[in-house]
Structure formats: structure tokens, C-alpha cells
Design an enzyme around this catalytic site. Sequence first.
Site, mmCIF file in Angstrom:
data_model
loop_
_atom_site.group_PDB
_atom_site.id
_atom_site.type_symbol
_atom_site.label_atom_id
_atom_site.label_comp_id
_atom_site.label_asym_id
_atom_site.label_seq_id
_atom_site.Cartn_x
_atom_site.Cartn_y
_atom_site.Cartn_z
ATOM 1 N N SER A 111 2.309 -6.908 6.314
ATOM 2 C CA SER A 111 1.743 -5.783 5.579
ATOM 3 C C SER A 111 2.722 -5.143 4.609
ATOM 4 C CB SER A 111 1.262 -4.709 6.568
ATOM 5 O OG SER A 111 2.345 -4.254 7.353
ATOM 6 N N CYS A 112 3.981 -5.611 4.598
ATOM 7 C CA CYS A 112 4.990 -4.918 3.792
ATOM 8 C C CYS A 112 5.953 -5.894 3.175
ATOM 9 C CB CYS A 112 5.745 -3.923 4.669
ATOM 10 S SG CYS A 112 7.063 -3.053 3.793
ATOM 11 N N GLY A 113 6.218 -5.705 1.894
ATOM 12 C CA GLY A 113 7.156 -6.580 1.214
ATOM 13 C C GLY A 113 8.500 -5.943 0.930
ATOM 14 N N CYS A 115 9.947 -3.788 3.413
ATOM 15 C CA CYS A 115 10.564 -3.445 4.692
ATOM 16 C C CYS A 115 11.865 -4.215 4.853
ATOM 17 C CB CYS A 115 9.631 -3.785 5.843
ATOM 18 S SG CYS A 115 8.075 -2.878 5.816
#
Length: 287
Positions: A111-113, A115
Amino acid sequence: MSRVTVRRPIMRIREAAPTHRIDSLAAEEPLEIRVDGVPLTITMRTPGDDFDLAAGFLVSEGAVGSAGDIAAIRYCAGATREGLNTYNVLDVQLAPGVPPPEPRNFYTPSSCGVCGKASLEAVRSVARWSVRDDPLELTPATVAALPDRLRSAQRVFDRTGGLHAAGLFTADGEPLCVREDVGRHNAVDKLLGWALRDGRLPLRSTVLMVSGRASFELVQKAVMGGIPALAAVSAPSSLAAELAAEEGLTLIGFLRGASMNVYTGEKRLNVTPGTGNGSSGAVAPTG
């Protein structure tokens, strides 16, 4: 090779009546990316186009900008105790003289690029190309057709209903490349990696269409690839709109049917009579 879908038995309930069947799920597996043998990051992704994903990740990080910056990409053998290759670890060998990026501190969930970045300053990457003066011109009718064109190219989504998609289109709405992944940032990185390895960077006069919302990280990835316009079916974040305005990128959200909100870069939208949006110039209702 790893599978992009996994079949699993489920109980399905319709109108209080249960039935048992086999369902297809989008595969999610870790991918460890190494650079010159040194671990860089671990990202959760849908297997497939892994070389593009690794190359695109390095484009997003500002580490590479042309196919010549990468000497080779290969899977690492013996990734398990039994010596089997899981195809979940790959190594990117940079060309001589290309400095490696700083390693991430943590893994990157689907869900996160961004992080795992060590500091707030490290979240911002320095683009090699400016999109501010890109001559791209779009019509509302062309933009309105992009979601359906993106959806029609989602082969794995048809089987699972569980993947994000990112598509690269010409100013006339013709698809250049479409990629799918459980992570929207991974889908975009796969596009950037395809473009890098095909010698297409910077991606002048193109539009990036994404299936979800427009986050800060997606705006940044578009800018890093030299893409002057980003369209999304959902809303952008405040920081995404801020960055888009700062970089001169056209940002479009709430793209549903003939309606859309143009948050930045409206100069690239031709809203004169006869372009499919009426004569008032009003491009969008509020979300």
C-alpha cells in the site's frame, strides 16, 4: 516462476444461501531488490514484470535515467535452504560509474511506496527532467475514455477483482503500456521500468492513468518519469496536488464518465466548444 493468481476454496453466500467453490486471488509475495549484491529494499508485489518493477523503482529513486545505467538484472538462485529459486530475490547490476542508491531501512508494503525512507527530506526525489513546459494537450473526451481503456486491459483483474492498474497513454488516448499489481505504486514502477528498458524515458506528451487515488508518491513517480499528466478515478491528496502544482504537472481526479476535477495544470485541457465538454469551460463538479 511465481504465479500471479492463487486458487483457494471459499464459501460464497448469496441471499442467505451458502455454496462452496474455488476462487482466484491476486498473488502477493515479497520481492527483495538488491543492487550490486547489496540488499536495497523488500516490497510486497504481485509476481510478474519483476525486472520492470526493479528498474522502475530505481527510476523513482532517481538512481537511473536510461537503459545504459543498468548492466544486468537477474534472479538470485538458491533463495531457500533447499537451494531452490523462489524468484522473490533479484539483483540489479549497475553500469560502471553509476552510484548506487541509499538502502531503505524497512520493507515496503503493497500500500505504500515511500515507507522505509530514513527522513522526510529523503521522501522527495530530484527529477532528471522537467514536465512544466511539456506541450501535451488533451481534450476532456480523450481523458474521459481512459478509465474504460485501462479497465479493458486488466487481464488479471478480470479473474481476481483485486489488483490496481496503471496505464500509459498518448495524447490521443492510445495505450502504450498497462501494468497490474496489488500495490498501485508497484504498477507505476513497472511502467517506468518498461519505459527505461525500452529506451523511452523521458515520457514526454503522455498521460498516466491509475485505477485508485492520486497520492503524493504517484505524482512524484510521474514527474520522475517525465510524464506531464496524471489522471485518477479517485481523489488526490493535498500533498499530491501541492507537488503537482510545484512541478507543473496536470493532475486530474474523480474521473468518472464525462466528469472530472482538474486540480493543477488546466492549461493542458482543451475545453473549447466541440471538444466534448460544452462551451462553458467547466471541466468538473466537486468530488
